[in-house]
Scaffold this motif. Structure first.
Motif, short mmCIF file in Angstrom:
data_model
loop_
_atom_site.label_atom_id
_atom_site.label_comp_id
_atom_site.label_asym_id
_atom_site.label_seq_id
_atom_site.Cartn_x
_atom_site.Cartn_y
_atom_site.Cartn_z
N ALA A 282 0.59 -12.91 -0.61
CA ALA A 282 -0.83 -13.25 -0.79
C ALA A 282 -1.69 -12.02 -0.52
CB ALA A 282 -1.22 -14.39 0.14
N PRO A 283 -2.64 -11.70 -1.40
CA PRO A 283 -3.52 -10.55 -1.17
C PRO A 283 -4.47 -10.79 -0.01
CG PRO A 283 -4.24 -11.79 -3.09
CD PRO A 283 -2.94 -12.38 -2.68
N ALA A 284 -4.82 -9.72 0.68
CA ALA A 284 -5.79 -9.81 1.78
C ALA A 284 -7.20 -9.94 1.20
CB ALA A 284 -5.69 -8.57 2.66
N LYS A 285 -8.14 -10.32 2.06
CA LYS A 285 -9.53 -10.49 1.62
C LYS A 285 -10.14 -9.19 1.11
CE LYS A 285 -10.58 -14.46 4.58
NZ LYS A 285 -11.46 -14.98 5.67
N THR A 286 -9.63 -8.06 1.59
CA THR A 286 -10.17 -6.76 1.18
C THR A 286 -9.60 -6.28 -0.15
OG1 THR A 286 -8.48 -5.66 2.51
CG2 THR A 286 -10.65 -6.02 3.54
N HIS A 287 -8.64 -7.02 -0.69
CA HIS A 287 -8.00 -6.61 -1.95
C HIS A 287 -8.63 -7.31 -3.14
CE1 HIS A 287 -4.00 -6.17 0.54
NE2 HIS A 287 -4.96 -5.34 0.94
N LYS B 196 -1.65 -8.07 -7.22
CA LYS B 196 -0.44 -8.62 -7.83
C LYS B 196 0.19 -7.60 -8.79
CE LYS B 196 -2.55 -12.38 -9.24
NZ LYS B 196 -2.79 -13.71 -9.88
N PHE B 197 -0.65 -6.94 -9.58
CA PHE B 197 -0.18 -5.93 -10.52
C PHE B 197 0.47 -4.76 -9.80
CE2 PHE B 197 -1.37 -1.89 -12.65
CZ PHE B 197 -0.58 -2.00 -13.79
N PHE B 198 -0.17 -4.29 -8.74
CA PHE B 198 0.34 -3.14 -7.99
C PHE B 198 1.72 -3.43 -7.42
CE2 PHE B 198 0.91 -0.49 -4.27
CZ PHE B 198 0.45 0.75 -4.68
N ARG B 199 1.89 -4.61 -6.84
CA ARG B 199 3.18 -4.97 -6.25
C ARG B 199 4.26 -5.13 -7.33
NH1 ARG B 199 3.44 -6.09 -0.88
NH2 ARG B 199 1.46 -6.30 0.24
N ARG B 200 3.88 -5.62 -8.50
CA ARG B 200 4.84 -5.70 -9.60
C ARG B 200 5.30 -4.29 -10.00
NH1 ARG B 200 5.13 -10.41 -12.94
NH2 ARG B 200 3.76 -12.10 -12.25
#
Length: 206
Positions: free
Chosen positions: A158-163, A169-173
């Motif tokens: 789950a992304p943090a509030k600052t993301h 999601k794209f970056f982690r992929r």
């Protein structure tokens, strides 16, 4: 991984890399305008305002928008401090603290550009950051996203509030793809190579 031959774009990209390498800071308005204008327009993600935002006295357009709104706001934003806080290299998919720092900086720049333009600017933020730190920022656009979705699955983190959630999601992929393909972090332009691959993959899927 076999990357496509996209040599026709190398020189144009090199000009942008060299520009940001020679003028990395955001202390002078002419430097800021040159970087945001050229990167935005070359990559079809210009920051030009499409609808009125802010106070009526602040609604400038054309050249005045860049000189009276864009440059001053970026100069005063603290962006150089954000860039300075970034990791020295692209982290692995398990280095969450470094990933969070990268995604937080992208989130800040996205929010900054969105406030300036009144529009969603995650793609411009990724491209602007890429040319300042090509070793750690992947370029986000519709073709690259389609490419990652075709060959990777969601990390489930789950992304943090600052993301910015979509870029997170794209970056982690992209990171998982680099790790799966055993791409070397020492390659300063691996993000560019991956972008070329994803664009070609997306185009072949059409």
């Amino acid at each position: 991984m076999k990357f496509p031959n996209r040599k026709v774009w190398v020189l144009g990209n090199r000009v942008l890399y060299d520009l940001c390498r020679k003028y990395p800071l955001h202390a002078k308005d002419d430097v800021i305008i040159a970087k945001i204008l050229l990167i935005g327009r070359v990559y079809a993600a210009a920051i030009e305002r499409r609808k009125p935002v802010g106070k009526k006295s602040d609604r400038h357009f054309g050249d005045a928008f860049y000189t009276k709104v864009v440059a001053p706001r970026i100069r005063k934003s603290g962006i150089d401090g954000w860039l300075k806080s970034l990791p020295s290299h692209l982290p692995s998919a398990t280095e969450d603290s470094k990933i969070n720092k990268i995604l937080s900086v992208h989130g800040k720049v996205t929010k900054l550009f969105s406030k300036i333009s009144g529009l969603e600017k995650r793609s411009l933020a990724s491209k602007y950051l890429h040319f300042h730190r090509p070793d750690i920022f992947f370029i986000y656009d519709s073709r690259s996203v389609a490419g990652t979705r075709a060959i990777t699955t969601s990390s489930g983190v789950a992304p943090a509030k600052t993301h910015d959630p979509e870029y997170a999601k794209f970056f982690r992929r992209c990171l998982s793809l680099c790790q799966a393909r055993k791409l070397k972090h020492s390659d300063a332009l691996i993000t560019r190579h991956l972008d070329d691959f994803l664009i070609t993959l997306a185009e072949r899927k059409k």
